[in-house]
Enzyme design. Structure first.
Site, PDB file in Angstrom:
ATOM      1  N   GLU A  90      -0.796  -9.286  -0.911  1.00  0.00           N
ATOM      2  CA  GLU A  90      -2.228  -9.510  -0.659  1.00  0.00           C
ATOM      3  C   GLU A  90      -3.022  -9.502  -1.971  1.00  0.00           C
ATOM      4  OE1 GLU A  90      -2.119  -6.344   2.483  1.00  0.00           O
ATOM      5  OE2 GLU A  90      -3.422  -7.761   3.525  1.00  0.00           O
TER       6      GLU A  90
ATOM      7  N   GLU B 118       4.677  -5.550   7.028  1.00  0.00           N
ATOM      8  CA  GLU B 118       3.915  -4.530   7.770  1.00  0.00           C
ATOM      9  C   GLU B 118       4.407  -4.308   9.190  1.00  0.00           C
ATOM     10  OE1 GLU B 118       2.577  -6.769   5.746  1.00  0.00           O
ATOM     11  OE2 GLU B 118       1.054  -5.791   4.502  1.00  0.00           O
TER      12      GLU B 118
ATOM     13  N   GLY C 172       0.625  -5.073   0.731  1.00  0.00           N
ATOM     14  CA  GLY C 172      -0.604  -5.076  -0.066  1.00  0.00           C
ATOM     15  C   GLY C 172      -0.415  -5.719  -1.437  1.00  0.00           C
TER      16      GLY C 172
ATOM     17  N   ALA D 288       0.870  -1.173   0.000  1.00  0.00           N
ATOM     18  CA  ALA D 288       0.000   0.000   0.000  1.00  0.00           C
ATOM     19  C   ALA D 288       0.908   1.225   0.000  1.00  0.00           C
ATOM     20  CB  ALA D 288      -0.869  -0.022   1.250  1.00  0.00           C
TER      21      ALA D 288
HETATM   22  N1  CO8 Z   1       4.588   3.084  -0.686  1.00  0.00           N
HETATM   23  C1  CO8 Z   1       4.992   4.248  -1.203  1.00  0.00           C
HETATM   24  N2  CO8 Z   1       6.144   4.411  -1.890  1.00  0.00           N
HETATM   25  C2  CO8 Z   1       6.907   3.318  -2.060  1.00  0.00           C
HETATM   26  C3  CO8 Z   1       6.552   2.047  -1.556  1.00  0.00           C
HETATM   27  C4  CO8 Z   1       5.322   1.947  -0.830  1.00  0.00           C
HETATM   28  N3  CO8 Z   1       4.863   0.792  -0.336  1.00  0.00           N
HETATM   29  N4  CO8 Z   1       7.507   1.157  -1.867  1.00  0.00           N
HETATM   30  C5  CO8 Z   1       8.444   1.852  -2.570  1.00  0.00           C
HETATM   31  N5  CO8 Z   1       8.085   3.146  -2.671  1.00  0.00           N
HETATM   32  C6  CO8 Z   1       8.829   4.230  -3.337  1.00  0.00           C
HETATM   33  C7  CO8 Z   1      10.050   4.644  -2.544  1.00  0.00           C
HETATM   34  O1  CO8 Z   1       9.688   5.551  -1.506  1.00  0.00           O
HETATM   35  C8  CO8 Z   1      10.896   5.297  -3.600  1.00  0.00           C
HETATM   36  O2  CO8 Z   1      10.408   6.579  -3.853  1.00  0.00           O
HETATM   37  P1  CO8 Z   1      11.420   7.814  -4.159  1.00  0.00           P
HETATM   38  O3  CO8 Z   1      12.117   7.414  -5.449  1.00  0.00           O
HETATM   39  O4  CO8 Z   1      10.512   8.983  -4.342  1.00  0.00           O
HETATM   40  O5  CO8 Z   1      12.352   7.880  -3.008  1.00  0.00           O
HETATM   41  C9  CO8 Z   1      10.593   4.450  -4.841  1.00  0.00           C
HETATM   42  O6  CO8 Z   1       9.360   3.771  -4.574  1.00  0.00           O
HETATM   43  C10 CO8 Z   1      11.639   3.403  -5.127  1.00  0.00           C
HETATM   44  O7  CO8 Z   1      11.828   2.631  -3.956  1.00  0.00           O
HETATM   45  P2  CO8 Z   1      13.274   2.340  -3.333  1.00  0.00           P
HETATM   46  O8  CO8 Z   1      14.206   3.471  -3.598  1.00  0.00           O
HETATM   47  O9  CO8 Z   1      13.071   1.963  -1.887  1.00  0.00           O
HETATM   48  O10 CO8 Z   1      13.710   1.066  -4.197  1.00  0.00           O
HETATM   49  P3  CO8 Z   1      14.676  -0.131  -3.786  1.00  0.00           P
HETATM   50  O11 CO8 Z   1      14.888  -0.906  -5.028  1.00  0.00           O
HETATM   51  O12 CO8 Z   1      15.834   0.365  -3.004  1.00  0.00           O
HETATM   52  O13 CO8 Z   1      13.776  -1.019  -2.752  1.00  0.00           O
HETATM   53  C11 CO8 Z   1      11.756  -2.136  -1.986  1.00  0.00           C
HETATM   54  C12 CO8 Z   1      12.608  -1.681  -3.209  1.00  0.00           C
HETATM   55  C13 CO8 Z   1      12.506  -3.230  -1.239  1.00  0.00           C
HETATM   56  C14 CO8 Z   1      10.460  -2.674  -2.559  1.00  0.00           C
HETATM   57  C15 CO8 Z   1      11.531  -0.936  -1.043  1.00  0.00           C
HETATM   58  O14 CO8 Z   1      11.011   0.141  -1.817  1.00  0.00           O
HETATM   59  C16 CO8 Z   1      10.574  -1.188   0.085  1.00  0.00           C
HETATM   60  O15 CO8 Z   1      10.958  -1.795   1.077  1.00  0.00           O
HETATM   61  N6  CO8 Z   1       9.309  -0.716  -0.029  1.00  0.00           N
HETATM   62  C17 CO8 Z   1       8.330  -0.762   1.025  1.00  0.00           C
HETATM   63  C18 CO8 Z   1       7.808  -2.157   1.210  1.00  0.00           C
HETATM   64  C19 CO8 Z   1       6.779  -2.193   2.302  1.00  0.00           C
HETATM   65  O16 CO8 Z   1       7.052  -1.938   3.469  1.00  0.00           O
HETATM   66  N7  CO8 Z   1       5.547  -2.535   1.928  1.00  0.00           N
HETATM   67  C20 CO8 Z   1       4.450  -2.654   2.849  1.00  0.00           C
HETATM   68  C21 CO8 Z   1       3.675  -1.399   2.862  1.00  0.00           C
HETATM   69  S1  CO8 Z   1       2.391  -1.449   4.065  1.00  0.00           S
HETATM   70  C22 CO8 Z   1       1.179  -2.338   3.365  1.00  0.00           C
HETATM   71  O17 CO8 Z   1       1.258  -2.757   2.251  1.00  0.00           O
HETATM   72  C23 CO8 Z   1      -0.026  -2.566   4.218  1.00  0.00           C
HETATM   73  C24 CO8 Z   1      -1.149  -3.132   3.383  1.00  0.00           C
HETATM   74  C25 CO8 Z   1      -2.439  -3.019   4.085  1.00  0.00           C
HETATM   75  C26 CO8 Z   1      -2.851  -1.605   4.214  1.00  0.00           C
HETATM   76  C27 CO8 Z   1      -4.179  -1.533   4.773  1.00  0.00           C
HETATM   77  C28 CO8 Z   1      -4.735  -0.128   4.718  1.00  0.00           C
HETATM   78  C29 CO8 Z   1      -4.603   0.621   5.973  1.00  0.00           C
END
Ligand code: CO8
Length: 258
Positions: free
Chosen positions: A113, A133, A110, A65
């Site tokens: 999911e 998460e 997400g 998400a």
């Molecule tokens: N949300 C928003 N932006 C994101 C997300 C995300 N989930 N994942 C990546 N991005 C963005 C980064 O902020 C970055 O943006 P910017 O270039 O502006 O800095 C861009 O995408 C590229 O990401 P990275 O530089 O981090 O790329 P890497 O190749 O270094 O890493 C990863 C890739 C490993 C995928 C890393 O981006 C990461 O760990 N992302 C987050 C993963 C995460 O924690 N996901 C879970 C999110 S919470 C969730 O999904 C809950 C679901 C249920 C919600 C229910 C509603 C309330």
């Protein structure tokens, strides 16, 4: 300029949905859910679509998400965002049309999911799965806590949910989270081959088999078997799909589905 997140292509009855927010790792925001709801409604109404395939552009399937969109939500808004996603994924799952996830890269939070709400998952060797998460002080909110244990068993599910660890495609295959792993450059060809194979079967039978298996899973064995018998019967009779399929077999010809 087309600023839709979900790009679609319909070819030979296969609707390919590509999530195109690669700069944000295809993170799921409110716009995604609006567009996905519209697509689910259009698939329901469109007899041409035999199979849906969902994939992501770039190096992520979906990395979760959208954290930036979630960070300032209050309790009520957090719950509402969870329900919004839950409803969309549930309606996707309830489509009687098969839905395949072609997992090209990161399927986190997400994103995992979403993949789990599809009927099955084909992964590239580059795919990575995880429910991170708890790293963010959150839990999955799109019914991942429920679907993961149903797909992989409780031990595997709680291990992934509690450690927030990422697993590769082979490990995902081992625990039953994905059904097949292929090289990245072969992913879409393989998924399209599978989708075309499914699209060549009796269209009513494919829909019934999905609905009966999925609905029956939430029932007792007796109730599910009852649902099966009813659906089985509905494929018989004059002008039925079953009659055509069986007749074609006996006449050594290809069936002509309506
Ligand atoms: N949300 C928003 N932006 C994101 C997300 C995300 N989930 N994942 C990546 N991005 C963005 C980064 O902020 C970055 O943006 P910017 O270039 O502006 O800095 C861009 O995408 C590229 O990401 P990275 O530089 O981090 O790329 P890497 O190749 O270094 O890493 C990863 C890739 C490993 C995928 C890393 O981006 C990461 O760990 N992302 C987050 C993963 C995460 O924690 N996901 C879970 C999110 S919470 C969730 O999904 C809950 C679901 C249920 C919600 C229910 C509603 C309330």
């Amino acid at each position: 300029m087309d600023d839709k997140i979900l790009q679609t292509k319909l070819e030979e009855g296969i609707l390919l949905i590509t999530i195109t927010r690669p700069k944000a790792m295809n993170a799921l925001n409110a716009q995604f859910f609006r567009e996905m709801d519209e697509l689910v409604a259009s698939v329901k109404a469109d007899k041409e679509v035999r199979v849906v395939v969902i994939t992501g552009e770039g190096k992520a399937f979906v990395a979760g998400a959208d954290i930036a969109e979630m960070v300032n939500k209050n309790q009520a808004e957090g719950e509402a965002f969870s329900r919004l996603g839950q409803n969309t994924f549930r309606s996707l799952e309830k489509l009687d049309t098969p839905v395949i996830a072609a997992v090209n890269g990161f399927a986190l939070g997400g994103g995992m999911e979403l993949a789990m709400a599809c009927d099955f998952r084909i992964a590239s060797t580059k795919a990575k799965f995880g429910q991170p998460e708890v790293n963010l002080g959150l839990i999955p909110g799109y019914a991942g806590t429920q679907r993961l244990s149903r797909l992989t068993g409780m031990g595997n599910a709680l291990y992934l949910l509690m450690t927030a660890g990422m697993i590769g495609a082979d490990e995902a295959l081992r625990i039953g989270l994905v059904q097949k792993v292929v090289e990245p450059e072969a992913l879409m060809d393989e998924v399209m081959k599978i989708a075309k194979n499914i699209a060549s079967k009796g269209p009513q039978a494919i829909k019934k088999v999905k609905v009966v298996a999925r609905r029956g899973y939430e029932m007792s064995l007796d109730e599910g078997a009852d649902l099966e018998a009813e659906a089985f019967g509905s494929l018989f009779g004059d002008n039925s799909e079953g009659r055509e399929g069986m007749q074609a077999f006996l006449e050594k010809r290809k069936p002509e589905w309506k």
